[in-house]
Design a protein around this motif. Structure first.
Motif, PDB file in Angstrom:
ATOM      1  N   ASP A  73      17.171  -6.861 -29.306  1.00  0.00           N
ATOM      2  CA  ASP A  73      17.224  -6.341 -27.911  1.00  0.00           C
ATOM      3  C   ASP A  73      18.164  -5.279 -27.858  1.00  0.00           C
ATOM      4  OD1 ASP A  73      15.471  -8.421 -27.318  1.00  0.00           O
ATOM      5  OD2 ASP A  73      16.806  -9.456 -26.011  1.00  0.00           O
ATOM      6  N   TYR A  81       5.430   0.031 -23.924  1.00  0.00           N
ATOM      7  CA  TYR A  81       5.785  -1.417 -23.453  1.00  0.00           C
ATOM      8  C   TYR A  81       4.481  -2.321 -23.302  1.00  0.00           C
ATOM      9  CZ  TYR A  81       9.976   0.563 -22.443  1.00  0.00           C
ATOM     10  OH  TYR A  81      11.231   1.242 -22.163  1.00  0.00           O
ATOM     11  N   GLY A 141       9.136  -2.495 -26.377  1.00  0.00           N
ATOM     12  CA  GLY A 141       9.602  -3.108 -25.644  1.00  0.00           C
ATOM     13  C   GLY A 141       8.590  -4.051 -24.615  1.00  0.00           C
ATOM     14  N   ASN A 191      13.972  -3.423 -23.709  1.00  0.00           N
ATOM     15  CA  ASN A 191      13.797  -2.456 -24.687  1.00  0.00           C
ATOM     16  C   ASN A 191      14.434  -2.975 -25.922  1.00  0.00           C
ATOM     17  OD1 ASN A 191      13.166  -0.166 -22.480  1.00  0.00           O
ATOM     18  ND2 ASN A 191      15.421  -0.735 -22.118  1.00  0.00           N
TER      19      ASN A 191
END
Length: 115
Positions: free
Chosen positions: A25, A38, A51, A76
């Motif tokens: 992370d 994402y 992410g 992220n």
């Protein structure tokens, strides 16, 4: 697989997801980072994504501590390029001022520039 928790940066609702520990992370932000891709939390594991995009209190695959605010927030992961971590902040832009010593400087008044 392990349970990992994150707080919504807007309302602090707690989100718990089960995921592999090998993903590092970087940050949790209320906005997506430029150039990051994402996946939703239901698409774990995120081997190819940069992410996770959560919708506070609504995303599937997440245990929520309360109803949440309904706003998106982003987990992220650390990204690397050729062994170096990619910076998530844009580079500073420098501005070159055009200062000419021969021109008068100072505030403009009714009679023109003040020397």
């Amino acid at each position: 697989m392990a349970d990992v928790t994150y707080y919504c940066p807007r309302c602090e609702t707690l989100a718990t997801v089960e995921r592999d520990a090998y993903l590092a992370d970087k940050s949790v932000t209320p906005y997506p980072l430029e150039g990051w891709s994402y996946d939703p939390p239901s698409a774990l594991p995120h081997a190819d994504a940069d992410g996770v995009r959560f919708v506070c209190g609504e995303s599937d695959g997440v245990d929520w501590s309360e109803d949440g605010c309904g706003e998106p927030f982003y987990l992220n992961f650390v990204r690397h390029d050729e062994g170096r971590e990619i910076d998530s902040e844009p580079a500073s832009e420098y501005v070159e001022l055009n200062v000419r010593p021969s021109e008068p400087r100072g505030p403009q008044g009714p009679g023109g520039p003040t020397p």
